[in-house]
Enzyme design. Structure first.
Site, PDB file in Angstrom:
ATOM      1  N   ASP A   1      -9.661 -34.004  49.725  1.00 42.43           N
ATOM      2  CA  ASP A   1     -10.897 -34.433  50.398  1.00 42.43           C
ATOM      3  C   ASP A   1     -11.296 -35.829  49.927  1.00 42.43           C
ATOM      4  OD1 ASP A   1     -12.939 -34.201  52.234  1.00 42.43           O
ATOM      5  OD2 ASP A   1     -14.271 -33.075  50.916  1.00 42.43           O
TER       6      ASP A   1
ATOM      7  N   ARG B   1     -27.964 -13.765  45.637  1.00 41.42           N
ATOM      8  CA  ARG B   1     -26.898 -13.238  44.783  1.00 41.42           C
ATOM      9  C   ARG B   1     -25.823 -12.568  45.638  1.00 41.42           C
ATOM     10  NH1 ARG B   1     -28.692  -8.943  40.369  1.00 41.42           N
ATOM     11  NH2 ARG B   1     -29.447  -8.018  42.318  1.00 41.42           N
TER      12      ARG B   1
ATOM     13  N   ASN C   1     -17.987 -25.648  48.297  1.00 43.43           N
ATOM     14  CA  ASN C   1     -18.711 -26.903  48.503  1.00 43.43           C
ATOM     15  C   ASN C   1     -19.229 -26.944  49.935  1.00 43.43           C
ATOM     16  OD1 ASN C   1     -16.194 -27.971  46.450  1.00 43.43           O
ATOM     17  ND2 ASN C   1     -18.313 -28.353  45.867  1.00 43.43           N
ATOM     18  N   GLY C   2     -20.141 -27.877  50.215  1.00 46.95           N
ATOM     19  CA  GLY C   2     -20.786 -27.896  51.522  1.00 46.95           C
ATOM     20  C   GLY C   2     -21.632 -26.647  51.695  1.00 46.95           C
TER      21      GLY C   2
ATOM     22  N   ALA D   1     -22.588 -34.347  53.448  1.00 47.98           N
ATOM     23  CA  ALA D   1     -22.857 -35.755  53.739  1.00 47.98           C
ATOM     24  C   ALA D   1     -22.773 -36.073  55.223  1.00 47.98           C
ATOM     25  CB  ALA D   1     -21.879 -36.629  52.969  1.00 47.98           C
TER      26      ALA D   1
ATOM     27  N   ALA E   1     -20.696 -37.769  45.907  1.00 45.78           N
ATOM     28  CA  ALA E   1     -20.587 -38.539  47.148  1.00 45.78           C
ATOM     29  C   ALA E   1     -19.178 -38.451  47.711  1.00 45.78           C
ATOM     30  CB  ALA E   1     -20.969 -39.991  46.893  1.00 45.78           C
ATOM     31  N   GLY E   2     -18.518 -37.319  47.457  1.00 43.42           N
ATOM     32  CA  GLY E   2     -17.151 -37.128  47.915  1.00 43.42           C
ATOM     33  C   GLY E   2     -16.193 -37.121  46.747  1.00 43.42           C
TER      34      GLY E   2
ATOM     35  N   HIS F   1     -12.811 -26.416  52.095  1.00 43.40           N
ATOM     36  CA  HIS F   1     -13.324 -26.685  50.741  1.00 43.40           C
ATOM     37  C   HIS F   1     -14.367 -25.651  50.312  1.00 43.40           C
ATOM     38  CE1 HIS F   1     -16.629 -28.654  52.829  1.00 43.40           C
ATOM     39  NE2 HIS F   1     -15.972 -29.783  53.050  1.00 43.40           N
TER      40      HIS F   1
ATOM     41  N   HIS G   1     -15.939 -31.006  41.820  1.00 37.86           N
ATOM     42  CA  HIS G   1     -16.525 -30.259  42.934  1.00 37.86           C
ATOM     43  C   HIS G   1     -16.743 -28.789  42.609  1.00 37.86           C
ATOM     44  CE1 HIS G   1     -15.802 -33.812  45.374  1.00 37.86           C
ATOM     45  NE2 HIS G   1     -16.507 -33.231  46.332  1.00 37.86           N
TER      46      HIS G   1
END
Length: 391
Positions: free
Chosen positions: A265, A219, A211-212, A132, A303-304, A208, A243
């Site tokens: 987070d 693979r 994620n991100g 984001a 969205a978080g 994290h 998440h």
């Protein structure tokens, strides 16, 4: 002051005494009825906001910092890093200054906030890894700019998340590490070689992990495997049940073992009633009744996080099949160790008297914080029940 409780790692019943903000003794006692679990105060290395208060709005105020701090204490978190994310140099500087001023003016905030986490703006600009973060402000590392921010923070930036593939990132990581700042890799699409170079330069953490990132990856190899496999990296995970899918969380925790750390987070919408809200970052969002926070336009896009660490601890036990003791370790001694918080994260004589007393049924379910102790003083107490003993 004295508190009785049951240790989350061993199940032992203990009485803890504290004087002048320090633990004086931890004494084993016989089995007690109606006593809570007791642990070191929980530590969250990534807090963007909570309960309507935001560190990443157009303007960050002392009210935001105090509001988040009170909300964290009510959820058992005694130590946290306010997290300032990608934005204009002016906005980042203003947020850092506001947090620093709140630490100086409020004894409570100063005790809870040992530093600031700067997440960006030196991140990947690629859709997916960028998350984001506003692409317009993503840029390459600039030591002069960073030094100005560090001055604005009163030298409080203690953790920096960076993408090691950015131009100049590897020497920048080296300078951060030499300055005593913990460097974390995140919002990255780095190659195996770039990740290894970052670790050699001084990076010690992944932000994290899982994620991100791109929604689709080769693979193998890819940057998730590389970070999971690198023994030089600790890793933070968001165990909120949204998440990371349960099996993904379980596998990643098994890979990182004693180097796995939990973070929330959480953003400003955490702790608020379900509904639609306007967001300064991205589009309008919807907080669902199950705690999932998504864009209002597409419920499949997160969205978080809207959950604090207490939720994550309970979710990790239920979803990843780990013990309560391991979940508590991932929220206490492990973050304290990676950050160098030598007086936090353990229950022992001479350590800071930061305690979290809570209920968690053997059958699983919701975790309930009864009492939070900061520097030997009760700062949150469930009004229905009182468990500390004046002595």
């Amino acid at each position: 002051m004295k508190w009785k409780g049951r240790l989350a790692d061993t199940g032992t019943y203990v009485e803890i005494t504290a004087e002048e903000s320090v633990i004086r003794s931890v004494t084993e006692i016989g089995e007690q009825e109606n006593v809570p679990w007791i642990s070191p105060g929980w530590i969250d290395l990534q807090v963007n906001g909570f309960a309507g208060f935001d560190f990443n709005g157009e303007v960050t105020t002392a009210e935001d910092v105090i509001g988040v701090t009170n909300a964290m204490l009510a959820r058992g978190v005694t130590t946290y890093l306010p997290t300032v994310i990608t934005g204009s140099s002016r906005r980042i500087s203003q947020a850092l200054t506001a947090i620093a001023e709140a630490c100086d003016s409020s004894e409570m905030v100063g005790a809870c906030v040992p530093g600031i986490h700067l997440e960006g703006p030196y991140l990947s600009e690629e859709d997916g890894p960028r998350g984001a973060h506003d692409k317009a402000y993503i840029r390459n590392p600039d030591w002069t700019e960073f030094a100005e921010w560090q001055a604005a923070s009163g030298n409080r930036i203690r953790l920096v998340t960076i993408a090691p593939e950015r131009d100049g990132a590897i020497p920048f990581i080296g300078k951060l590490a030499e300055s005593g700042i913990v460097v974390s890799l995140g919002h990255t699409q780095a190659t195996t070689e770039q990740i290894e170079a970052a670790v050699q330069a001084g990076a010690v953490l992944s932000t994290h992990l899982g994620n991100g990132s791109h929604p689709m990856l080769p693979r193998h190899p890819n940057y998730m495997w590389d970070q999971l496999a690198n023994d030089g990296l600790w890793a933070t995970f968001i165990p909120d049940g949204h998440h990371l899918a349960p099996n993904v969380l379980k596998a990643m925790l098994r890979a990182k073992r004693e180097k796995a750390i939990f973070v929330s987070d959480c953003v400003k919408f955490g702790g608020m009633p379900p509904g639609r809200y306007e967001s300064n970052i991205g589009s309008d969002v919807e907080l669902h009744s199950n705690g999932r926070l998504t864009t209002a336009a597409n419920p499949d896009i997160l969205a978080g996080s809207a959950q604090s660490l207490d939720w994550g601890i309970a979710a990790a036990v239920q979803l990843a099949g780990i013990s309560l003791g391991e979940a508590i370790e991932a929220s206490t001694i492990r973050p304290a160790t990676v950050m160098g918080f030598s007086r936090l994260g353990r229950l022992a004589a001479g350590m800071a008297a930061n305690l979290t007393l809570f209920d968690y049924p053997a059958s699983g379910g919701k975790l309930h914080v009864r009492e939070t102790v900061l520097n030997g003083k009760t700062v949150y107490l469930d009004s229905r029940r009182n468990h500390h003993i004046d002595g």
